[in-house]
Design a protein around this motif. Structure first.
Motif, PDB file in Angstrom:
ATOM      1  N   ALA A   1     -13.551 -81.335  25.569  1.00 38.52           N
ATOM      2  CA  ALA A   1     -12.687 -80.056  25.240  1.00 38.52           C
ATOM      3  C   ALA A   1     -11.254 -80.626  24.668  1.00 38.52           C
ATOM      4  N   ARG A   2     -10.476 -81.627  24.980  1.00 37.18           N
ATOM      5  CA  ARG A   2      -9.403 -81.769  24.305  1.00 37.18           C
ATOM      6  C   ARG A   2      -9.397 -82.290  22.923  1.00 37.18           C
ATOM      7  N   ASP A   3     -10.393 -82.633  22.431  1.00 37.37           N
ATOM      8  CA  ASP A   3     -10.801 -82.793  20.949  1.00 37.37           C
ATOM      9  C   ASP A   3      -9.871 -83.838  20.581  1.00 37.37           C
ATOM     10  N   PHE A   4      -9.884 -84.953  21.017  1.00 38.25           N
ATOM     11  CA  PHE A   4      -9.056 -86.252  20.287  1.00 38.25           C
ATOM     12  C   PHE A   4      -9.443 -86.527  19.246  1.00 38.25           C
ATOM     13  N   GLY A   5      -8.418 -86.569  18.170  1.00 37.53           N
ATOM     14  CA  GLY A   5      -8.849 -87.142  16.715  1.00 37.53           C
ATOM     15  C   GLY A   5      -9.548 -86.014  16.092  1.00 37.53           C
ATOM     16  N   GLY A   6      -9.608 -84.574  16.527  1.00 32.61           N
ATOM     17  CA  GLY A   6     -10.354 -83.763  15.790  1.00 32.61           C
ATOM     18  C   GLY A   6     -11.985 -83.939  15.813  1.00 32.61           C
ATOM     19  N   LEU A   7     -12.561 -84.704  16.344  1.00 32.61           N
ATOM     20  CA  LEU A   7     -13.820 -85.192  16.265  1.00 32.61           C
ATOM     21  C   LEU A   7     -14.666 -84.081  16.706  1.00 32.61           C
ATOM     22  N   THR A   8     -14.597 -83.413  17.825  1.00 30.58           N
ATOM     23  CA  THR A   8     -15.572 -82.829  18.658  1.00 30.58           C
ATOM     24  C   THR A   8     -15.358 -81.101  18.379  1.00 30.58           C
ATOM     25  N   GLY A   9     -14.292 -80.512  17.704  1.00 27.66           N
ATOM     26  CA  GLY A   9     -14.087 -79.209  17.622  1.00 27.66           C
ATOM     27  C   GLY A   9     -13.788 -78.496  18.686  1.00 27.66           C
ATOM     28  N   GLY A  10     -13.361 -79.466  19.913  1.00 28.08           N
ATOM     29  CA  GLY A  10     -12.932 -78.620  21.253  1.00 28.08           C
ATOM     30  C   GLY A  10     -13.922 -77.414  21.834  1.00 28.08           C
ATOM     31  N   GLU A  11     -12.872 -76.479  22.012  1.00 27.31           N
ATOM     32  CA  GLU A  11     -13.721 -75.084  22.774  1.00 27.31           C
ATOM     33  C   GLU A  11     -14.736 -74.781  21.785  1.00 27.31           C
ATOM     34  N   GLU A  12     -14.558 -74.716  20.474  1.00 27.09           N
ATOM     35  CA  GLU A  12     -15.222 -74.136  19.531  1.00 27.09           C
ATOM     36  C   GLU A  12     -16.585 -74.629  19.302  1.00 27.09           C
ATOM     37  N   GLY A  13     -16.746 -75.917  19.627  1.00 26.65           N
ATOM     38  CA  GLY A  13     -17.987 -76.701  19.310  1.00 26.65           C
ATOM     39  C   GLY A  13     -17.934 -77.237  17.922  1.00 26.65           C
ATOM     40  N   LEU A  14     -18.908 -77.844  17.500  1.00 26.26           N
ATOM     41  CA  LEU A  14     -18.871 -78.375  16.316  1.00 26.26           C
ATOM     42  C   LEU A  14     -20.607 -78.035  15.581  1.00 26.26           C
ATOM     43  N   PRO A  15     -20.553 -77.243  14.662  1.00 22.60           N
ATOM     44  CA  PRO A  15     -21.558 -76.785  13.911  1.00 22.60           C
ATOM     45  C   PRO A  15     -21.926 -77.948  12.890  1.00 22.60           C
ATOM     46  N   LEU A  16     -23.498 -78.284  13.039  1.00 27.78           N
ATOM     47  CA  LEU A  16     -24.119 -79.267  12.500  1.00 27.78           C
ATOM     48  C   LEU A  16     -24.088 -79.043  11.025  1.00 27.78           C
ATOM     49  N   ASP A  17     -23.748 -80.077  10.203  1.00 23.48           N
ATOM     50  CA  ASP A  17     -23.637 -79.822   8.830  1.00 23.48           C
ATOM     51  C   ASP A  17     -25.052 -80.339   8.258  1.00 23.48           C
ATOM     52  N   VAL A  18     -25.872 -79.362   7.744  1.00 27.75           N
ATOM     53  CA  VAL A  18     -27.061 -79.381   7.605  1.00 27.75           C
ATOM     54  C   VAL A  18     -27.322 -79.767   6.006  1.00 27.75           C
ATOM     55  N   SER A  19     -26.276 -80.219   5.205  1.00 20.80           N
ATOM     56  CA  SER A  19     -26.604 -80.430   3.931  1.00 20.80           C
ATOM     57  C   SER A  19     -27.382 -81.838   3.624  1.00 20.80           C
ATOM     58  N   GLY A  20     -26.907 -82.644   4.512  1.00 16.90           N
ATOM     59  CA  GLY A  20     -27.672 -84.221   4.558  1.00 16.90           C
ATOM     60  C   GLY A  20     -29.053 -84.381   5.220  1.00 16.90           C
ATOM     61  N   LEU A  21     -29.682 -83.135   5.628  1.00 18.65           N
ATOM     62  CA  LEU A  21     -30.741 -83.427   6.520  1.00 18.65           C
ATOM     63  C   LEU A  21     -31.838 -83.116   5.629  1.00 18.65           C
ATOM     64  N   PRO A  22     -33.471 -83.998   6.327  1.00 16.50           N
ATOM     65  CA  PRO A  22     -34.307 -83.633   5.386  1.00 16.50           C
ATOM     66  C   PRO A  22     -34.582 -82.044   5.764  1.00 16.50           C
ATOM     67  N   ALA A  23     -35.346 -81.528   4.429  1.00 18.68           N
ATOM     68  CA  ALA A  23     -35.383 -80.250   4.106  1.00 18.68           C
ATOM     69  C   ALA A  23     -36.516 -79.683   5.133  1.00 18.68           C
ATOM     70  N   GLY A  24     -37.295 -80.119   5.732  1.00 20.66           N
ATOM     71  CA  GLY A  24     -38.266 -79.812   6.624  1.00 20.66           C
ATOM     72  C   GLY A  24     -37.528 -79.476   7.852  1.00 20.66           C
ATOM     73  N   LEU A  25     -36.339 -79.876   8.126  1.00 23.01           N
ATOM     74  CA  LEU A  25     -35.834 -79.639   9.482  1.00 23.01           C
ATOM     75  C   LEU A  25     -34.613 -78.529   9.264  1.00 23.01           C
ATOM     76  N   VAL A  26     -34.464 -77.827   8.233  1.00 23.92           N
ATOM     77  CA  VAL A  26     -33.235 -76.984   7.961  1.00 23.92           C
ATOM     78  C   VAL A  26     -33.957 -75.625   7.692  1.00 23.92           C
ATOM     79  N   GLY A  27     -33.346 -74.735   8.102  1.00 27.75           N
ATOM     80  CA  GLY A  27     -33.679 -73.314   7.874  1.00 27.75           C
ATOM     81  C   GLY A  27     -34.295 -72.585   8.862  1.00 27.75           C
ATOM     82  N   VAL A  28     -34.428 -71.382   8.769  1.00 21.95           N
ATOM     83  CA  VAL A  28     -35.190 -70.461   9.993  1.00 21.95           C
ATOM     84  C   VAL A  28     -36.745 -70.788   9.697  1.00 21.95           C
ATOM     85  N   ALA A  29     -37.202 -70.793   8.633  1.00 20.20           N
ATOM     86  CA  ALA A  29     -38.590 -70.888   8.303  1.00 20.20           C
ATOM     87  C   ALA A  29     -39.335 -72.150   8.871  1.00 20.20           C
TER      88      ALA A  29
END
Lengths: 378, 296
Positions: free
Chosen positions: A161-189
């Motif tokens: 919650a206190r977001d030390f070092g700006g790592l966790t995004g605090g209250e907002e949470g941290l959306p996953l950066d999907v650009s580096g993920l395998p294509a089969g795990l990304v997207g609604v389809a």
């Protein structure tokens, strides 16, 4: 001894050896595999189950809900390794799950690692964390242990919650950066792949817990649950065995966190709250602690109800009720908490005990020959 | 110097809040072995009942005697809920510790959800007398009156509890029960009456904490009890379960530590220090500052 016992014919064939039952019993060991196969091909079905799921079975929304349910089924099974099988009441299991979620998320999004490295590092880290904290917490027992694990988990919640070092995004949470993920795990389809991933996780946890419970270590754990002093008298070190169980459960929770992070596509601080641990406890108790399928069923059912009761609470049927009824019913936690309290009183063994609880009723319904009744007396 | 005095007094205010919650928890745990997760609910009930009374109860209000009446109503509501919980839910599970914990867990989930269903999830402004919003100059520091009110209330509760425990017959039974419950039962004393009594005391203290905490913070929200409860648990463990005096010492230590470290270190570090203190106490002295050893 009374005469009637002696008179009983000793060679009465037990019910389970009659032919039609033998086929069923031969099938029983394969039922889990059958369930797994059904679950695996489920996404190919387009069946609509109105009232149960909003879309057809293979729609992304339904599959995601199912995937979340499966992950929590696995989590509950892992937690049961502590609570149901070893008798340790930990209130800090959310910490290791959250470590898995945030670890994966941070390593991928902030450090830019590929998925397999992030997952591997996270699971290793989560296991080590569980080992270290367990080593401290297990110096206490019983209720004090519960409080210490609760306090450790609270540290995790504060750190996030206190977001030390700006790592966790605090209250907002941290959306996953999907650009580096395998294509089969990304997207609604591709939600179906995440569903299979969740299913694989659940199968892994059930397998691991089953193997551990059947091993000599598992028998020591069951002994610790029943009578810790006796294990000590036998010359075994309770501390070490408990630490093994704690570390293993922590590792399983961390890997569940990694899977959950992919399914939900990020991390939010509510998964660090003590409420998550409490709901794990509710899942296990509702399902049946110390059984193979009880916690899994409890976890799946709890998450499903948690999601669906929200929709149920805003449905017309509930809205039409007077306010003093409709308002509490629109809160999933109120319904689940009440069901939980009732379960503690009236179904101490949870869902898994329903079969043996209903057995006398079924038996009473079936007319039995008088002689066999008497023979069972002793 | 000003800052130190201010931090010390606000830290003591926080400690007072912790003590009000922890004293009841500690007594309940020491006597009945119930780890009461529903204690946060009592706090929430006290806060909301006070808030409701100030707006709706005839004669009650946000100022003067009306406010006293509102707080009294809140405390009465918290006590009533606590007694009902003990009689209806805890008593049938007597001496089955794990089930009791499970029931209080379910109660805390359902109860907070019920508060939320009735009054919404958002924080509501708390009615408070005008003078509690002002500050008082003490040794050059400007201390908020709400904090001083909390400290005063906690000192009164501590004094009252100690007097009750030491100079009355029921206090004697409670102290004896904390020490050795089987022996008290063997002497022919119905120790379950004492259980109801400690639940009532704990519920009243927690409801008071809810009402005065609402004054101190200025708002009331359903989740308030839960976050306080974790620190109250820590205070109980550090102080020693079953010891009111131990809870008081531990509350002061935790409150001051949290306030000073949060100010001089980064925000949030103080909370971490509190958990570190808990770990140290448990490793060096598992029974707490002044308590009996915690059994399974």
């Amino acid at each position: 001894m009374t005469e009637s016992v002696v008179e009983v014919p000793p060679a009465r064939v037990p019910d389970e050896l009659t032919p039609h039952r033998r086929a069923w019993h031969g099938l029983r060991p394969y039922l889990p595999l059958l369930a797994l196969a059904v679950a695996a091909v489920l996404p190919y079905s387009t069946v609509r189950l109105p009232g149960i799921f909003e879309g057809p079975l293979n729609s992304p929304g339904t599959l995601q809900l199912l995937a979340v349910c499966l992950v929590f089924g696995g989590l509950a099974a892992g937690y049961d390794l502590l609570f149901g099988r070893t008798g340790m009441l930990s209130f800090g299991h959310a910490l290791y799950f959250a470590a898995g979620v945030y670890g994966t998320d941070i390593l991928i999004t902030r450090a830019g690692l590929p998925l397999w490295q992030a997952a591997l590092l996270t699971v290793t880290g989560g296991t080590i964390l569980a080992g270290l904290l367990g080593a401290v917490a297990l110096r206490t027992a019983g209720i004090a242990f519960a409080m210490v694990t609760l306090a450790f988990a609270q540290v995790g919640a504060i750190l996030v919650a206190r977001d030390f070092g700006g790592l966790t995004g605090g209250e907002e949470g941290l959306p996953l950066d999907v650009s580096g993920l395998p294509a089969g795990l990304v997207g609604v389809a591709n939600t179906v792949n995440l569903y299979w991933l969740a299913l694989a996780y659940l199968a892994l946890v059930v397998f691991v817990v089953h193997r551990v419970a059947g091993s000599p270590t598992g028998r020591v754990l069951a002994g610790l649950r029943d009578d810790e002093r006796r294990i000590g008298v036998l010359g075994l070190d309770p501390y070490r065995f408990k630490l093994v169980a704690f570390t293993l459960a922590g590792g399983l929770a961390a890997s569940g966190g990694a899977v959950y992070c992919l399914i939900v596509g990020g991390a939010s601080p509510h998964i660090t709250s003590s409420e998550l641990t409490l709901s794990l406890l509710v899942m296990v108790v509702l399902g049946g602690p110390g059984t193979r399928w009880g916690p899994v069923l409890g976890g799946i059912l709890y998450m499903y109800l948690d999601h669906r009761l929200t929709a149920f609470g805003t449905s017309d049927a509930v809205e039409a009720l007077p306010a003093f009824l409709s308002r509490p019913l629109s809160q999933p936690l109120f319904v689940l908490g009440t069901v939980f309290i009732l379960a503690v009183y009236f179904f101490p063994g949870g869902l898994a005990s329903l079969r043996s609880r209903l057995a006398p009723l079924v038996k009473a319904g079936r007319a039995e020959p008088e002689g066999s009744r008497v023979g069972r007396r002793w | 110097m000003n800052t130190v005095v201010l931090l010390a007094l606000t830290g003591l205010g926080l400690a007072a809040l912790y003590f009000l919650v922890a004293s009841g928890l500690s007594l309940v745990f020491g006597l009945a072995d119930v780890l009461n997760f529903a204690h946060g609910l009592f706090l929430g009930v006290g806060a909301y009942a006070t808030w409701w009374a100030a707006g709706n109860l005839p004669g009650a209000g946000a100022e003067g005697l009306g406010f006293v009446l509102a707080v009294a109503f809140g405390v009465a509501a918290g006590t009533l809920v606590a007694v009902l919980v003990e009689l209806v839910l805890i008593r049938p599970l007597y001496s089955r510790t794990i089930e009791q914990v499970l029931v209080t867990v379910g109660l805390s989930l359902a109860g907070v959800a019920l508060l939320q269903a009735t009054w919404g999830a958002d924080a509501r402004p708390f009615p408070r007398p005008e003078w509690t919003r002002r500050v008082t100059g003490i040794l050059g520091a400007q201390v908020p009156n709400g904090g001083l009110l909390l400290i005063g209330a906690a000192v009164l509760v501590l004094g009252g509890l100690l007097a009750f425990l030491h100079w009355t017959r029921y206090g004697l039974i409670i102290r004896a029960g904390v020490e050795n419950r089987e022996m008290v039962t063997a002497l022919g004393i119905d120790v379950r009456k004492a259980f109801t009594l400690v639940f009532a005391i704990g519920g009243a203290a927690a409801a008071l904490a809810g009402a005065l905490g609402g004054v101190y913070l200025g708002t009331v929200s359903p989740g308030q009890g839960g976050s306080l409860l974790i620190f109250a648990f820590i205070v109980v463990v550090i102080g020693g379960m079953g010891s009111v005096v131990g809870s008081a010492y531990a509350a002061v230590a935790v409150g001051l530590l949290q306030q000073f470290v949060n100010y001089y270190g980064a925000s949030g570090v103080g909370d971490l220090c509190v958990v570190a203190l808990l770990a140290v106490v448990l490793l060096l002295r598992p029974q707490g500052i002044a308590g009996k050893v915690a059994h399974a």
